[in-house]
Design an enzyme around this catalytic site. Sequence first.
Site, PDB file in Angstrom:
ATOM      1  N   GLU A 130       0.834  -1.214   0.000  1.00  0.00           N
ATOM      2  CA  GLU A 130       0.000   0.000   0.000  1.00  0.00           C
ATOM      3  C   GLU A 130       0.867   1.261   0.000  1.00  0.00           C
ATOM      4  OE1 GLU A 130      -2.999  -0.457  -0.614  1.00  0.00           O
ATOM      5  OE2 GLU A 130      -3.047  -2.597  -0.190  1.00  0.00           O
ATOM      6  N   GLU A 181      -0.110  -2.551 -10.101  1.00  0.00           N
ATOM      7  CA  GLU A 181      -0.096  -3.604  -9.084  1.00  0.00           C
ATOM      8  C   GLU A 181       1.255  -4.313  -9.056  1.00  0.00           C
ATOM      9  OE1 GLU A 181      -2.047  -4.083  -6.767  1.00  0.00           O
ATOM     10  OE2 GLU A 181      -3.842  -3.003  -7.382  1.00  0.00           O
ATOM     11  N   ASP A 205       3.819  -4.419  -5.981  1.00  0.00           N
ATOM     12  CA  ASP A 205       4.377  -5.679  -5.478  1.00  0.00           C
ATOM     13  C   ASP A 205       5.902  -5.595  -5.376  1.00  0.00           C
ATOM     14  OD1 ASP A 205       1.892  -6.873  -5.320  1.00  0.00           O
ATOM     15  OD2 ASP A 205       2.050  -7.876  -7.264  1.00  0.00           O
TER      16      ASP A 205
END
Length: 536
Positions: free
Chosen positions: A132, A191, A195
């Site tokens: 996040e 994303e 990661d």
Amino acid sequence: MADRAARLIVSGLATLALLASCVQDDGSRFNPFDTLMPGIDENDERELGLEFDRELRKHVQVIDDPVVAGFVNDLGDAIVSTIPQPYVYRFRVVDDPSLNAFAVPGGFIYLHSGTVLGAGSIDELAGVLGHEIAHVREHHFARSQAKSQPIDLLAGLVGMAAAIAAKEPGILVATQAVNVAAKLKFSREFETEADYFGAIFAARAGFDPDGSARFFERILDLQRQYPNDIPPYLFTHPQVADRIQGIEINAASIKPVSEPDPELVAGLREAQARLAYLVRDRRATLPGTTPPADRARIEPILEDVRERAERGEIDEALTLLARAAILEPNDPRVSFQSGNHLYELGRYVEAAAAYRRTVALDPSRALVFYRLGLSYKALGDPYRAVYAFEQAINRAGASSQLRSKAEWEVVKLTFPILAESGFADGARGRGTDTPAGFSRLSFTSGEAEMVWWGRLGPRFAAHADEVSVRWTDPHGVVAQDGPARRIRRTFVGSSLSLLGTRTPGIWWVEARFEDAVIESRRIEVRETSASSLPGA
């Protein structure tokens, strides 16, 4: 009620758009703010984050208990403190049983209570936070592009406004957001980026970079057990199954650079046990330790402490307080007064420890958190300082002076006080590239003047009279120290004459706002050469 919903749609569209696009960390290549606020910068992201946080707190319960909130904040700080950051992060726990987490622009990270309770290890939780944090640090919200479904999104906003106006429970608002989230996911590129960087961030703080993959596997196991219930994290973090392999491959080449704080690792189980109790009883916090039965027996000692402090005998007062702590270890007055005197002596690390001890005994006092915030601020730890000040705000009266002071401290730590600054020659007229003349990288002794100038951030423009500037010569002698002058609207400045005998060398300029240094920089003053003298 319908009228109120309509007003929310019109006057709060920006906030609701943020809620719809970020409440579950979904985002997408469509960003509703692209149609409202093109070119979002970091200051805009800070403002959006604060506005979202205020709105969210009206509709969902945020766990403010110092054991739970303090643990999550310390874990988040352990990660962000190892990487350059433009934001002061906030880490919240939202009372919601689902496995989910989401990020909001400007450094606001939210964990659902189900995520904290479901984490099998601190590495898993660190992996989620790292992911996040990466969304925020890489500006994924601002980088999203308007490409799809603006009409569908706005329709979702109308439904959310109506739910808020009808005072529906917060989880229903979140559910409505998930319906929109199904069409508003972060791109695969973002994303994957989150990661990758999230694993690095976690490893830098000493955690297993494979932690987020373990958490993703936990979510997929849950889906297999309950195939009709799709965990929210699968809405907002697509291609989970495919990404686990990518995380594991990356993690194999990333090694933790240190060991995590043992107290932090041990704190997970305590925080989980406390959170389970809070969720069960639907409470945001719990009282502290039961106060001692016989508080009166240390009253003579505390009175002696007050008298010695008034005489300036601080070391003696601290010795007496240490004795009182042995007699009554659960009396928060003892640790609080110890913190006050340690702070007075400039022993900020010890002061912070004393205030934390006080919080553990009695977490209800806003003043204790405020003093804790001042200690962290003095230590140069803005993350923990903001956490403590916000805890003070949550516990202070709505119109209390302490609350106003804590809110102002949060603003000063959240937003840059100086947006830009530099040096100039003080020239007037057209063609100058700064409000204080032509910009300069150095000066020569004998010139008319050198000027330091700064542009205040939007939230501080009305406080120009709080800025002061100190000039120190190469020998460490203060040549000038006084208030800055307003140059124009948001600009302030300070000039120093170079006529006469100004010492050549490296000069230091220190700008202060209220009691804090906001900038310290150097400028070279060169010695006048013979060829530059008149008649040479």
